[in-house]
Scaffold this motif. Sequence first.
Motif, PDB file in Angstrom:
ATOM      1  N   VAL A  21       4.105  39.838 -35.830  1.00 33.93           N
ATOM      2  CA  VAL A  21       4.440  40.387 -37.142  1.00 33.93           C
ATOM      3  C   VAL A  21       5.722  41.211 -37.048  1.00 33.93           C
ATOM      4  CG1 VAL A  21       3.671  41.826 -39.054  1.00 33.93           C
ATOM      5  CG2 VAL A  21       2.027  40.398 -37.845  1.00 33.93           C
ATOM      6  N   LEU A  22       5.847  41.985 -35.999  1.00 34.82           N
ATOM      7  CA  LEU A  22       7.068  42.777 -35.806  1.00 34.82           C
ATOM      8  C   LEU A  22       8.283  41.867 -35.631  1.00 34.82           C
ATOM      9  CD1 LEU A  22       5.623  45.522 -33.441  1.00 34.82           C
ATOM     10  CD2 LEU A  22       5.989  45.665 -35.918  1.00 34.82           C
ATOM     11  N   GLN A  25       9.222  40.465 -39.024  1.00 34.71           N
ATOM     12  CA  GLN A  25       9.983  41.453 -39.789  1.00 34.71           C
ATOM     13  C   GLN A  25      11.468  41.380 -39.426  1.00 34.71           C
ATOM     14  OE1 GLN A  25       7.851  45.031 -38.717  1.00 34.71           O
ATOM     15  NE2 GLN A  25       6.638  44.989 -40.597  1.00 34.71           N
ATOM     16  N   LYS A  26      11.758  41.287 -38.143  1.00 36.87           N
ATOM     17  CA  LYS A  26      13.152  41.192 -37.689  1.00 36.87           C
ATOM     18  C   LYS A  26      13.810  39.907 -38.190  1.00 36.87           C
ATOM     19  CE  LYS A  26      12.366  43.811 -33.478  1.00 36.87           C
ATOM     20  NZ  LYS A  26      12.253  43.739 -32.015  1.00 36.87           N
ATOM     21  N   GLU A  29      14.618  40.352 -41.845  1.00 37.90           N
ATOM     22  CA  GLU A  29      15.766  41.253 -42.000  1.00 37.90           C
ATOM     23  C   GLU A  29      17.065  40.496 -41.738  1.00 37.90           C
ATOM     24  OE1 GLU A  29      15.023  44.568 -39.395  1.00 37.90           O
ATOM     25  OE2 GLU A  29      13.469  45.369 -40.691  1.00 37.90           O
ATOM     26  N   LEU A  55       4.546  37.337 -44.020  1.00 40.95           N
ATOM     27  CA  LEU A  55       4.738  38.716 -43.569  1.00 40.95           C
ATOM     28  C   LEU A  55       3.916  39.689 -44.397  1.00 40.95           C
ATOM     29  CD1 LEU A  55       6.104  40.844 -41.832  1.00 40.95           C
ATOM     30  CD2 LEU A  55       7.975  40.869 -43.493  1.00 40.95           C
ATOM     31  N   GLN A  56       3.958  39.562 -45.684  1.00 45.02           N
ATOM     32  CA  GLN A  56       3.214  40.476 -46.549  1.00 45.02           C
ATOM     33  C   GLN A  56       1.716  40.404 -46.275  1.00 45.02           C
ATOM     34  OE1 GLN A  56       4.900  39.051 -50.243  1.00 45.02           O
ATOM     35  NE2 GLN A  56       6.379  40.736 -50.284  1.00 45.02           N
ATOM     36  N   GLU A  59       1.199  42.038 -42.703  1.00 44.86           N
ATOM     37  CA  GLU A  59       1.363  43.493 -42.701  1.00 44.86           C
ATOM     38  C   GLU A  59       0.091  44.166 -43.213  1.00 44.86           C
ATOM     39  OE1 GLU A  59       6.145  44.147 -43.320  1.00 44.86           O
ATOM     40  OE2 GLU A  59       4.901  43.840 -45.092  1.00 44.86           O
ATOM     41  N   LYS A  66       5.033  48.328 -44.489  1.00 49.32           N
ATOM     42  CA  LYS A  66       5.642  47.218 -45.200  1.00 49.32           C
ATOM     43  C   LYS A  66       7.160  47.351 -45.149  1.00 49.32           C
ATOM     44  CE  LYS A  66       1.767  46.576 -48.339  1.00 49.32           C
ATOM     45  NZ  LYS A  66       1.018  45.857 -47.393  1.00 49.32           N
ATOM     46  N   LYS A  67       7.810  46.260 -44.759  1.00 51.32           N
ATOM     47  CA  LYS A  67       9.269  46.239 -44.656  1.00 51.32           C
ATOM     48  C   LYS A  67       9.921  45.594 -45.867  1.00 51.32           C
ATOM     49  CE  LYS A  67       9.755  47.857 -40.434  1.00 51.32           C
ATOM     50  NZ  LYS A  67      10.640  48.897 -39.995  1.00 51.32           N
ATOM     51  N   PHE A  68       9.177  44.749 -46.575  1.00 50.68           N
ATOM     52  CA  PHE A  68       9.746  44.050 -47.734  1.00 50.68           C
ATOM     53  C   PHE A  68       8.828  44.179 -48.915  1.00 50.68           C
ATOM     54  CE2 PHE A  68      11.869  42.130 -44.180  1.00 50.68           C
ATOM     55  CZ  PHE A  68      13.129  41.851 -44.637  1.00 50.68           C
TER      56      PHE A  68
END
Length: 68
Positions: A21-22, A25-26, A29, A55-56, A59, A66-68
């Motif tokens: 998951v991390l 996220q990258k 991005e 991703l959502q 997360e 949450k990044k997005f």
Amino acid sequence: MLEKSKIFLEKNLDNFSEKDVLELQKILEYHSDLYHNKQSPIISDKDYDDLLKKLQFLEEKFSLEKKF
């Protein structure tokens, strides 16, 4: 990064770890920067949306920020 994106697109949600998951996220991005800042995306909008949905979901599953 394109190859990693393809792998994550094909990967089943049940097979993701928190570490994945991390990484996802990258990846998002990176693609977001290409699209919004450099105007040169390398994946389709649909693929981006599919990665974002994964991703959502993940997360939330792993209770991550949450990044997005």
